[in-house]
Design a protein around this motif. Structure first.
Motif, short mmCIF file in Angstrom:
data_model
loop_
_atom_site.label_atom_id
_atom_site.label_comp_id
_atom_site.label_asym_id
_atom_site.label_seq_id
_atom_site.Cartn_x
_atom_site.Cartn_y
_atom_site.Cartn_z
N LYS A 149 42.15 33.32 50.25
CA LYS A 149 41.84 32.13 51.21
C LYS A 149 40.52 32.60 51.82
O LYS A 149 39.58 31.91 52.41
N ASN A 150 40.02 33.84 51.93
CA ASN A 150 39.06 34.30 52.79
C ASN A 150 37.84 34.72 51.94
O ASN A 150 36.65 34.83 52.65
N ASP A 151 37.79 34.75 50.78
CA ASP A 151 36.85 35.13 49.81
C ASP A 151 36.79 34.57 48.60
O ASP A 151 37.72 34.95 47.61
N GLU A 152 35.83 33.69 48.13
CA GLU A 152 35.95 32.86 46.85
C GLU A 152 35.97 33.81 45.78
O GLU A 152 36.13 33.32 44.64
N THR A 153 35.37 34.77 45.87
CA THR A 153 35.21 35.63 44.67
C THR A 153 36.43 36.78 44.24
O THR A 153 36.25 37.36 43.36
N MET A 154 37.37 36.48 45.34
CA MET A 154 38.60 37.45 45.08
C MET A 154 39.73 36.47 44.70
O MET A 154 39.67 35.37 45.17
N THR A 162 44.03 36.56 44.38
CA THR A 162 45.38 36.93 45.18
C THR A 162 46.40 37.08 44.14
O THR A 162 46.31 35.91 43.40
N GLY A 163 47.13 38.06 44.07
CA GLY A 163 48.25 38.35 43.14
C GLY A 163 49.50 38.77 43.77
O GLY A 163 49.46 39.34 44.96
N ARG A 164 50.39 38.87 43.01
CA ARG A 164 51.62 39.55 43.55
C ARG A 164 52.39 40.34 42.40
O ARG A 164 52.25 39.98 41.36
N GLY A 165 53.05 41.46 42.69
CA GLY A 165 53.71 42.22 41.90
C GLY A 165 54.87 42.70 42.51
O GLY A 165 55.59 41.83 43.21
N ASP A 166 55.30 43.95 42.37
CA ASP A 166 56.59 44.33 43.03
C ASP A 166 56.25 44.46 44.41
O ASP A 166 57.11 44.32 45.40
N PRO A 167 55.16 44.91 44.75
CA PRO A 167 54.89 45.11 46.31
C PRO A 167 55.02 43.60 47.01
O PRO A 167 54.42 42.62 46.50
N VAL A 168 55.42 43.54 48.26
CA VAL A 168 55.79 42.37 48.76
C VAL A 168 54.52 41.74 49.32
O VAL A 168 54.41 40.53 49.54
N ARG A 169 53.50 42.64 49.69
CA ARG A 169 52.30 42.22 50.27
C ARG A 169 51.44 41.67 49.18
O ARG A 169 51.46 42.15 48.06
N PRO A 170 50.60 40.78 49.44
CA PRO A 170 49.54 40.30 48.61
C PRO A 170 48.55 41.28 48.13
O PRO A 170 48.32 42.20 49.00
N VAL A 171 48.11 41.16 46.99
CA VAL A 171 47.25 42.24 46.16
C VAL A 171 45.64 41.35 45.99
O VAL A 171 46.06 40.28 45.28
N HIS A 172 44.58 41.74 46.70
CA HIS A 172 43.46 41.41 46.54
C HIS A 172 42.59 41.71 45.46
O HIS A 172 42.45 43.10 45.60
N PHE A 173 41.96 41.28 44.49
CA PHE A 173 41.07 41.97 43.67
C PHE A 173 39.94 40.96 43.02
O PHE A 173 40.21 39.70 43.03
N ALA A 174 38.90 41.55 42.83
CA ALA A 174 37.73 40.53 42.38
C ALA A 174 38.16 40.12 40.95
O ALA A 174 38.59 40.89 39.90
N GLY A 175 37.89 38.91 40.78
CA GLY A 175 38.15 38.26 39.41
C GLY A 175 37.82 36.94 39.33
O GLY A 175 37.61 36.15 40.28
#
Ligand code: SF4
Length: 469
Positions: free
Chosen positions: A423-428, A430-443
């Motif tokens: 939501k904050n950066d169009e080049t990033m 957001t994903g989810r895995g086992d951690p409950v927190r969102p994971v942000h990565f470039a892609g």
């Protein structure tokens, strides 16, 4: 197991004629050469989001196409929540804003459903004070929307449905919001009557869908590309699909289906967090290692007043079992601050619970009385300024724990589902895995809906940063 099993398909004889009515509405639009649009405004929990996907399915069966703007719509549906007074006020305010749309075009049909209007007083208020609302429908009457729309279109009369008929509407069409993430409702209602909660009054008693129907829906979801499936129920771990099929058995059966997907379930009640369920999470690779187990309070006196049916000690025993079986599990909880009669000592019990349970994250609320629940009539309501001050202390304590818990992921390789653009950066992404927190990565956007291997490069209280490996 509790006797909450109801044969599914029971309502199919009712759904079939409603689908025929939906066809009539679609034919009416086609005859007039119009392609009308629908807009759904959803408030509240995941169950409401899942219900709105059913409403969307019915709208599309009636020949409407989706729009993201109520100003463009000829059918506006509001799916309301009653869990807190604030949610009801917000829904009423939004419904108030739709008056100008109806004033500008009398052909617009406005319907209001969900938990708020399942309370007779609210349904009556809409009838008396919101003359531009064409109909209301309670949580047991979603399948009746085509008849309500047809009536509004042809007879221009208003209808206010309070069916009080808690059953299961199988085989309704569903227009899902996401292709790769899916809600899968497995049961409805709740038998627990926690003293602060309106849910059993607005969603009825527990009733579980037949396991075979759920498995069929899961197969279809996987075939359609779902990669993350959340089994939903107000008290999901008291699921009873008949023939001994409890939530653990159901999870095993779905996990055994072919396909690359992950399974989640929510919301669980601690009293129903069985050893079998813990064992299913420990042994099934496809089950995400996240357990949402709401404790609500760390004080035994308050838990008793809340009618939660467990003690802080019994709850922590379950947490210990869970961590022994699934050492890296992420555990989250709901906490209510300022329940009637909560003393400083009771509240400190809750702070001690946070330290003992070591939650990855909590959803915390200041107690808000709901008319019709026993807690609303309790004396010694806690003054708002006291609740607010406690709430701040609760958040400060939990943020520190969340920070510490998140740090265990630093440098780790994770497999996450790329869900959406950040939501904050169009080049990033957001994903989810086992951690409950969102994971942000470039892609790139082409990765959305796919599992991606990442390495965690940074952590904060509310998210993890990572890079694709
Ligand atoms: S378990 Fe308690 S809090 Fe949860 S829906 Fe049922 S009554 Fe409400």
């Amino acid at each position: 197991m509790a006797a909450n099993y109801i044969e599914s398909k029971i309502i199919d004889p009712t759904v079939a004629p409603e689908l025929a009515v939906a066809g009539k509405v679609a034919a009416r639009h086609a005859k007039r050469g119009v392609t009308p649009k629908y807009f759904i405004q959803t408030f509240g929990c995941q169950q409401n989001e899942a219900d709105s996907e059913r409403l969307a399915g019915l709208c599309e069966a009636m020949g409407y196409t989706r729009t993201s703007s109520p100003d463009d719509a000829l059918l506006i549906l509001v799916n309301t929540c009653a869990i807190r007074e604030h949610a009801e006020k917000k829904a009423l305010s939004i419904i108030g804003q739709y008056k100008h749309i109806k004033d500008a075009n009398p052909d617009v049909v406005i319907g209001v459903g969900g938990c708020m209007v399942t309370q007779e007083a609210r349904s009556t208020k809409l009838k008396m004070s919101y003359p531009y609302v064409s109909f209301t429908f309670d949580t047991g009457a979603i399948h009746k929307v085509p008849s309500l729309v047809l009536n509004a279109l042809e007879k221009k009369s208003r209808q206010f449905v309070l069916s009080d008929n808690w059953t299961i509407a199988e085989s309704l069409p569903i227009a899902r919001e996401s292709k790769h993430m899916a809600w899968l409702s497995i049961m409805y209602g709740c038998n627990n009557f926690c003293s602060y909660c309106i849910v059993p009054y607005v969603r009825g008693r527990e009733r579980s869908r037949r396991a075979d129907d759920i498995i069929e829906e899961a197969k279809q979801l996987i075939a359609d590309g779902a990669r993350d499936i959340t089994l939903l129920g107000q008290n999901v771990n008291s699921y009873n699909g008949g023939d001994g099929c409890d939530i653990a058995e159901l999870l095993h059966r779905i996990a055994a289906l072919d396909g690359d997907f992950r399974l989640r379930f929510m919301t669980s009640h601690p009293k129903d967090a069985s050893d079998r369920l813990i064992e299913a999470m420990a042994t099934e690779e496809k089950i995400v290692k996240h357990f949402h187990l709401p404790v609500q309070s760390g004080s035994n006196e308050i838990l008793k007043q809340m009618n939660r049916k467990y003690t802080a000690e019994a709850y922590l025993e379950k947490i210990a079992k869970l961590r022994a079986a699934v050492p890296d599990v992420s555990i989250t909880s709901d906490i209510i601050v300022g329940f009637p009669g909560e003393t400083e000592e009771d509240f400190e019990g809750t702070l001690r619970m946070l330290e003992a349970a070591r939650y990855d994250m909590i959803f915390s609320f200041i107690y808000s009385p709901r008319n019709g629940t026993p807690a609303a009539k309790m004396e010694n309501q806690v003054p708002h300024d006291v609740s607010t001050a406690r709430f701040e202390r609760l958040l400060a304590t939990q943020n520190k724990i969340s920070d510490e818990r998140n740090r265990r992921f630093l440098g780790r390789k994770l497999r996450v589902l790329a869900e959406d653009v950040s939501k904050n950066d169009e080049t990033m992404l957001t994903g989810r895995g086992d951690p409950v927190r969102p994971v942000h990565f470039a892609g790139g956007r082409e990765l959305i809906g796919q599992f991606v291997d990442v390495e965690v490069t940074g952590v904060s209280t509310f998210c993890l940063e990572a890079k694709i490996i």
